[in-house]
Design a protein around this motif. Sequence first.
Motif, PDB file in Angstrom:
ATOM      1  N   UNK A 108       0.840  -1.203   0.000  1.00  0.00           N
ATOM      2  CA  UNK A 108       0.000   0.000   0.000  1.00  0.00           C
ATOM      3  C   UNK A 108       0.872   1.248   0.000  1.00  0.00           C
ATOM      4  N   UNK A 109       0.489   2.229  -0.806  1.00  0.00           N
ATOM      5  CA  UNK A 109       1.198   3.508  -0.833  1.00  0.00           C
ATOM      6  C   UNK A 109       0.396   4.513  -0.017  1.00  0.00           C
ATOM      7  N   UNK A 110       0.979   5.014   1.067  1.00  0.00           N
ATOM      8  CA  UNK A 110       0.268   5.932   1.969  1.00  0.00           C
ATOM      9  C   UNK A 110       0.411   7.371   1.503  1.00  0.00           C
ATOM     10  N   UNK A 111      -0.722   8.022   1.319  1.00  0.00           N
ATOM     11  CA  UNK A 111      -0.719   9.462   1.040  1.00  0.00           C
ATOM     12  C   UNK A 111      -2.098  10.012   1.408  1.00  0.00           C
ATOM     13  N   UNK A 112      -2.224  11.323   1.625  1.00  0.00           N
ATOM     14  CA  UNK A 112      -3.540  11.910   1.942  1.00  0.00           C
ATOM     15  C   UNK A 112      -4.485  11.769   0.752  1.00  0.00           C
ATOM     16  N   UNK A 113      -5.666  11.214   1.004  1.00  0.00           N
ATOM     17  CA  UNK A 113      -6.582  10.840  -0.081  1.00  0.00           C
ATOM     18  C   UNK A 113      -7.776  11.790  -0.138  1.00  0.00           C
ATOM     19  N   UNK A 114      -7.995  12.352  -1.331  1.00  0.00           N
ATOM     20  CA  UNK A 114      -9.183  13.172  -1.610  1.00  0.00           C
ATOM     21  C   UNK A 114     -10.245  12.306  -2.289  1.00  0.00           C
ATOM     22  N   UNK A 115     -11.509  12.664  -2.073  1.00  0.00           N
ATOM     23  CA  UNK A 115     -12.615  11.934  -2.684  1.00  0.00           C
ATOM     24  C   UNK A 115     -13.552  12.893  -3.419  1.00  0.00           C
ATOM     25  N   UNK A 116     -14.267  12.344  -4.392  1.00  0.00           N
ATOM     26  CA  UNK A 116     -15.313  13.109  -5.087  1.00  0.00           C
ATOM     27  C   UNK A 116     -16.548  13.156  -4.193  1.00  0.00           C
ATOM     28  N   UNK A 117     -17.045  14.374  -3.870  1.00  0.00           N
ATOM     29  CA  UNK A 117     -18.221  14.436  -3.003  1.00  0.00           C
ATOM     30  C   UNK A 117     -19.479  13.890  -3.681  1.00  0.00           C
ATOM     31  N   UNK A 118     -20.393  13.394  -2.867  1.00  0.00           N
ATOM     32  CA  UNK A 118     -21.694  12.920  -3.355  1.00  0.00           C
ATOM     33  C   UNK A 118     -22.726  13.960  -2.917  1.00  0.00           C
ATOM     34  N   UNK A 119     -23.340  14.635  -3.889  1.00  0.00           N
ATOM     35  CA  UNK A 119     -24.265  15.733  -3.596  1.00  0.00           C
ATOM     36  C   UNK A 119     -25.696  15.212  -3.536  1.00  0.00           C
ATOM     37  N   UNK A 120     -26.451  15.716  -2.558  1.00  0.00           N
ATOM     38  CA  UNK A 120     -27.809  15.231  -2.315  1.00  0.00           C
ATOM     39  C   UNK A 120     -28.814  16.380  -2.394  1.00  0.00           C
ATOM     40  N   UNK A 121     -29.838  16.195  -3.230  1.00  0.00           N
ATOM     41  CA  UNK A 121     -30.950  17.155  -3.240  1.00  0.00           C
ATOM     42  C   UNK A 121     -31.792  16.960  -1.985  1.00  0.00           C
ATOM     43  N   UNK A 122     -32.243  18.069  -1.416  1.00  0.00           N
ATOM     44  CA  UNK A 122     -33.102  18.015  -0.239  1.00  0.00           C
ATOM     45  C   UNK A 122     -34.181  19.089  -0.360  1.00  0.00           C
TER      46      UNK A 122
ATOM     47  N   UNK B  72      -6.076  -2.929   7.082  1.00  0.00           N
ATOM     48  CA  UNK B  72      -5.221  -2.457   8.181  1.00  0.00           C
ATOM     49  C   UNK B  72      -4.550  -1.133   7.846  1.00  0.00           C
ATOM     50  N   UNK B  73      -4.093  -1.026   6.593  1.00  0.00           N
ATOM     51  CA  UNK B  73      -3.342   0.169   6.185  1.00  0.00           C
ATOM     52  C   UNK B  73      -4.224   1.419   6.149  1.00  0.00           C
ATOM     53  N   UNK B  74      -5.475   1.261   5.717  1.00  0.00           N
ATOM     54  CA  UNK B  74      -6.387   2.418   5.615  1.00  0.00           C
ATOM     55  C   UNK B  74      -7.057   2.694   6.955  1.00  0.00           C
TER      56      UNK B  74
ATOM     57  N   UNK C 275     -12.333  17.767   2.439  1.00  0.00           N
ATOM     58  CA  UNK C 275     -12.141  16.752   3.476  1.00  0.00           C
ATOM     59  C   UNK C 275     -11.107  15.771   2.948  1.00  0.00           C
ATOM     60  N   UNK C 276     -10.173  15.372   3.795  1.00  0.00           N
ATOM     61  CA  UNK C 276      -9.087  14.508   3.322  1.00  0.00           C
ATOM     62  C   UNK C 276      -8.861  13.378   4.325  1.00  0.00           C
ATOM     63  N   UNK C 277      -8.618  12.188   3.802  1.00  0.00           N
ATOM     64  CA  UNK C 277      -8.395  11.003   4.632  1.00  0.00           C
ATOM     65  C   UNK C 277      -6.899  10.700   4.721  1.00  0.00           C
ATOM     66  N   UNK C 278      -6.409  10.588   5.945  1.00  0.00           N
ATOM     67  CA  UNK C 278      -5.034  10.160   6.183  1.00  0.00           C
ATOM     68  C   UNK C 278      -5.080   8.686   6.577  1.00  0.00           C
ATOM     69  N   UNK C 279      -4.581   7.796   5.712  1.00  0.00           N
ATOM     70  CA  UNK C 279      -4.610   6.371   6.068  1.00  0.00           C
ATOM     71  C   UNK C 279      -3.857   6.109   7.369  1.00  0.00           C
ATOM     72  N   UNK C 280      -4.287   5.080   8.080  1.00  0.00           N
ATOM     73  CA  UNK C 280      -3.688   4.775   9.382  1.00  0.00           C
ATOM     74  C   UNK C 280      -2.185   4.544   9.283  1.00  0.00           C
TER      75      UNK C 280
END
Length: 330
Positions: free
Chosen positions: A10-24, A78-80, A304-309
């Motif tokens: 596994x290559x560890x780096x800060x991970x960005x994600x595409x947001x999921x937009x919700x109509x309300x 485990x890595x994430x 928002x960014x995820x730092x793997x464990x």
Amino acid sequence: MNNQSNTTAFKSYPIHFKPILKERIWGGNKLQSLGKELSKDNIGESWEISMIDTDINIVTNGIYKEKSLAELIDLYPNEILGTKVYQKYGKQFPLLFKFLDAKTDLSIQLHPNDELAKKRHNSFGKTEMWYVMQADDNARIILGFKKDSSPEEYLDHLKNKTLPSVLQEYYVKKGDVFFIETGTIHAIGGGILLAEIQQTSDITYRVYDWDRVDDNGNERELHVDLALDAIDYNKKDPKIEYVKQENQSVKLVDCPYFTTNIISLASTYQISKNSDCFLVYICTEGNAQLIVDSTSFEIKQGETILIPAQLTTFTLSGNATLLEVFINKL
């Protein structure tokens, strides 16, 4: 060769994600101010990191770009997630991160605890917290009863459409923090943009919806019967008082499901942690760099960014307000 990443380290780096937009029904267009691309004017939620049902975010940066969070966790639990999180939750991401834009009032609602949610819905309960990012003048939230109540009193007010009169209102401003335990009756009022951190659950019991109807003249479903024994009728004190400290981490919430700190970044801040749990950063203001070895990863307001464990040391640099989230009680 296409499956090489499945078997490689596994290559560890800060991970960005595409947001999921919700109509309300209560949504607006303030999420544009956080860099979200809105196609409609009633977008109420941006799900930043989610593994609920089919709402699973897709990676947008680095070598895992286009992979889903679920795929990554399946390959590298485990890595994430971290060794202790994986032991406790399996291959499930245990938290959900959102931004909410309430143009009008949300319904008065509550969430069941773990025990009820497991029994009725095979789900986690939904303990959550809010960090107010922007609030119009006189914007308010509803949180809990003004004084200890009872099922009988509650049902009486519900029948007479006077429920709001016995509920506690808080007028809010940027930086206000609230912790919402399961069973606490609540509603976000119109004119508020906030970040929400919660258990991985989408179970909501709606009890009063201001007599609203949709475009077809239909009222939304209410869950009065389900809510009755899920409500906590005791008065709560959900507002979190804190004092920001420059280039330091200040604790906001520390509960069994998540711990949230606030970092007022003005220069640099060193992070060193173990590999028990992931970290998530939500940038509520400004922008910062996460520097890993000599590589810099940007996080801007509304991201928002995820730092793997497995990533245990890095530096934060810049001028920003960051919410730092992890699970402490494992």
